[in-house]
Design a protein around this motif. Structure first.
Motif, PDB file in Angstrom:
ATOM      1  N   THR A  22       0.816  -1.215   0.000  1.00 58.12           N
ATOM      2  CA  THR A  22       0.000   0.000   0.000  1.00 58.12           C
ATOM      3  C   THR A  22       0.848   1.263   0.000  1.00 58.12           C
ATOM      4  N   ASN A  23       2.025   1.213   0.570  1.00 60.02           N
ATOM      5  CA  ASN A  23       2.918   2.361   0.621  1.00 60.02           C
ATOM      6  C   ASN A  23       3.581   2.552  -0.744  1.00 60.02           C
ATOM      7  N   PRO A  24       3.418   3.733  -1.381  1.00 53.84           N
ATOM      8  CA  PRO A  24       4.002   3.946  -2.720  1.00 53.84           C
ATOM      9  C   PRO A  24       5.529   3.832  -2.737  1.00 53.84           C
ATOM     10  N   LEU A  25       6.200   4.257  -1.673  1.00 57.93           N
ATOM     11  CA  LEU A  25       7.657   4.165  -1.630  1.00 57.93           C
ATOM     12  C   LEU A  25       8.105   2.704  -1.601  1.00 57.93           C
ATOM     13  N   ILE A  26       7.439   1.908  -0.809  1.00 56.11           N
ATOM     14  CA  ILE A  26       7.753   0.466  -0.739  1.00 56.11           C
ATOM     15  C   ILE A  26       7.452  -0.197  -2.084  1.00 56.11           C
ATOM     16  N   ARG A  27       6.342   0.205  -2.706  1.00 55.77           N
ATOM     17  CA  ARG A  27       5.985  -0.344  -4.023  1.00 55.77           C
ATOM     18  C   ARG A  27       7.072  -0.040  -5.040  1.00 55.77           C
ATOM     19  N   TRP A  28       7.602   1.191  -5.051  1.00 54.58           N
ATOM     20  CA  TRP A  28       8.677   1.560  -5.984  1.00 54.58           C
ATOM     21  C   TRP A  28       9.956   0.784  -5.682  1.00 54.58           C
ATOM     22  N   MET A  29      10.227   0.551  -4.387  1.00 51.10           N
ATOM     23  CA  MET A  29      11.403  -0.234  -4.028  1.00 51.10           C
ATOM     24  C   MET A  29      11.287  -1.660  -4.584  1.00 51.10           C
ATOM     25  N   TRP A  30      10.127  -2.305  -4.379  1.00 53.97           N
ATOM     26  CA  TRP A  30       9.913  -3.662  -4.897  1.00 53.97           C
ATOM     27  C   TRP A  30       9.998  -3.676  -6.420  1.00 53.97           C
ATOM     28  N   LYS A  31       9.418  -2.660  -7.052  1.00 57.29           N
ATOM     29  CA  LYS A  31       9.441  -2.600  -8.517  1.00 57.29           C
ATOM     30  C   LYS A  31      10.876  -2.444  -9.030  1.00 57.29           C
ATOM     31  N   GLY A  32      11.661  -1.579  -8.370  1.00 58.30           N
ATOM     32  CA  GLY A  32      13.066  -1.400  -8.760  1.00 58.30           C
ATOM     33  C   GLY A  32      13.860  -2.687  -8.615  1.00 58.30           C
ATOM     34  N   LEU A  33      13.656  -3.393  -7.500  1.00 54.86           N
ATOM     35  CA  LEU A  33      14.322  -4.688  -7.309  1.00 54.86           C
ATOM     36  C   LEU A  33      13.880  -5.683  -8.380  1.00 54.86           C
ATOM     37  N   GLY A  34      12.594  -5.646  -8.724  1.00 52.00           N
ATOM     38  CA  GLY A  34      12.082  -6.535  -9.766  1.00 52.00           C
ATOM     39  C   GLY A  34      12.788  -6.306 -11.098  1.00 52.00           C
ATOM     40  N   PHE A  35      12.937  -5.040 -11.479  1.00 46.45           N
ATOM     41  CA  PHE A  35      13.628  -4.740 -12.734  1.00 46.45           C
ATOM     42  C   PHE A  35      15.107  -5.107 -12.659  1.00 46.45           C
ATOM     43  N   LEU A  36      15.729  -4.919 -11.491  1.00 46.53           N
ATOM     44  CA  LEU A  36      17.128  -5.330 -11.318  1.00 46.53           C
ATOM     45  C   LEU A  36      17.268  -6.833 -11.545  1.00 46.53           C
ATOM     46  N   PHE A  37      16.366  -7.619 -10.935  1.00 45.93           N
ATOM     47  CA  PHE A  37      16.434  -9.068 -11.084  1.00 45.93           C
ATOM     48  C   PHE A  37      16.118  -9.513 -12.511  1.00 45.93           C
ATOM     49  N   VAL A  38      15.203  -8.821 -13.187  1.00 48.80           N
ATOM     50  CA  VAL A  38      14.942  -9.148 -14.599  1.00 48.80           C
ATOM     51  C   VAL A  38      16.197  -8.886 -15.421  1.00 48.80           C
ATOM     52  N   GLY A  39      16.890  -7.777 -15.131  1.00 51.42           N
ATOM     53  CA  GLY A  39      18.134  -7.473 -15.837  1.00 51.42           C
ATOM     54  C   GLY A  39      19.201  -8.531 -15.597  1.00 51.42           C
ATOM     55  N   LEU A  40      19.363  -8.937 -14.336  1.00 50.08           N
ATOM     56  CA  LEU A  40      20.350  -9.977 -14.027  1.00 50.08           C
ATOM     57  C   LEU A  40      19.967 -11.312 -14.666  1.00 50.08           C
ATOM     58  N   GLY A  41      18.684 -11.628 -14.651  1.00 48.27           N
ATOM     59  CA  GLY A  41      18.222 -12.861 -15.289  1.00 48.27           C
ATOM     60  C   GLY A  41      18.439 -12.840 -16.791  1.00 48.27           C
ATOM     61  N   LYS A  65       4.494  -7.886  -5.369  1.00 51.43           N
ATOM     62  CA  LYS A  65       4.284  -6.914  -4.299  1.00 51.43           C
ATOM     63  C   LYS A  65       4.202  -5.485  -4.814  1.00 51.43           C
ATOM     64  N   SER A  66       4.420  -5.292  -6.133  1.00 54.75           N
ATOM     65  CA  SER A  66       4.473  -3.919  -6.628  1.00 54.75           C
ATOM     66  C   SER A  66       3.701  -3.669  -7.918  1.00 54.75           C
ATOM     67  N   ASP A  67       3.735  -4.597  -8.864  1.00 54.57           N
ATOM     68  CA  ASP A  67       3.165  -4.345 -10.190  1.00 54.57           C
ATOM     69  C   ASP A  67       2.551  -5.627 -10.763  1.00 54.57           C
ATOM     70  N   PRO A  68       1.238  -5.804 -10.594  1.00 58.59           N
ATOM     71  CA  PRO A  68       0.590  -7.028 -11.080  1.00 58.59           C
ATOM     72  C   PRO A  68       0.746  -7.256 -12.584  1.00 58.59           C
ATOM     73  N   LYS A  69       0.858  -6.178 -13.380  1.00 54.20           N
ATOM     74  CA  LYS A  69       1.023  -6.345 -14.830  1.00 54.20           C
ATOM     75  C   LYS A  69       2.380  -6.976 -15.160  1.00 54.20           C
ATOM     76  N   MET A  70       3.438  -6.532 -14.493  1.00 51.20           N
ATOM     77  CA  MET A  70       4.756  -7.122 -14.733  1.00 51.20           C
ATOM     78  C   MET A  70       4.803  -8.560 -14.216  1.00 51.20           C
ATOM     79  N   TYR A  71       4.136  -8.810 -13.104  1.00 52.96           N
ATOM     80  CA  TYR A  71       4.058 -10.158 -12.554  1.00 52.96           C
ATOM     81  C   TYR A  71       3.376 -11.095 -13.545  1.00 52.96           C
ATOM     82  N   ALA A  72       2.254 -10.626 -14.114  1.00 50.68           N
ATOM     83  CA  ALA A  72       1.536 -11.434 -15.105  1.00 50.68           C
ATOM     84  C   ALA A  72       2.399 -11.640 -16.352  1.00 50.68           C
ATOM     85  N   TRP A  73       3.159 -10.612 -16.750  1.00 50.82           N
ATOM     86  CA  TRP A  73       4.037 -10.741 -17.917  1.00 50.82           C
ATOM     87  C   TRP A  73       5.080 -11.833 -17.677  1.00 50.82           C
TER      88      TRP A  73
END
Length: 148
Positions: A22-41, A65-73
């Motif tokens: 629910t916290n936008p800052l936490i959501r952005w943190m999770w999203k940033g980590l998600g993109f980092l892991f996609v890059g490493l993968g 935890k941050s972006d259901p569209k990216m999760y579904a992708w």
């Protein structure tokens, strides 16, 4: 992250595991980590020894935890989506993949031990790398279920 059984006996699928922060800052943190892991993968697709699916599973957890569209992708991705879904739902990974993963792991471990030895380490570094390698082999070989 095995299948989660609810009180009525129903099992939760990968799609139902989305719990957006629910916290936008936490959501952005999770999203940033998600993109980092996609890059490493993605790098792992091209460089042997760097895990692809492991980083994509981590990215899926972050996007859940941050972006259901990216999760579904990630879950629909034809290259590694079924591996992510199987792992999240507790179905494990194919036995052939386990053998391949452990083989790559021990190739990297052997090269690391050899390099550390050439660097002049008296044995501490080699011991640590060996112990971590044994722990990783145990985890992949026996802790993660084999998919049928």
């Amino acid at each position: 992250m095995a299948e989660v059984a609810e009180g009525d006996g129903a099992k939760v699928t990968a799609e139902e595991m989305v719990k957006v922060a629910t916290n936008p800052l936490i959501r952005w943190m999770w999203k940033g980590l998600g993109f980092l892991f996609v890059g490493l993968g993605t790098i792992g697709i091209y460089i042997p020894g760097i895990p692809t699916t492991s980083f994509m599973v981590l990215a899926a957890v972050c996007f859940a935890k941050s972006d259901p569209k990216m999760y579904a992708w990630l879950l629909r991705n034809p290259l590694f989506g079924h591996y992510i879904r199987d792992f999240i739902e507790g179905k494990g990974i194919p036995f052939v993949s386990k053998v391949f993963i452990i083989g790559l792991m021990w190739t990297a471990i052997s090269l690391s031990i050899w390099t550390i030895t050439l660097a002049g380490d008296p044995g501490f570094g080699q011991t640590i790398v060996g112990i971590v390698g044994i722990a990783g082999t145990w985890y992949v070989g026996w802790k993660i279920p084999s998919a049928v």
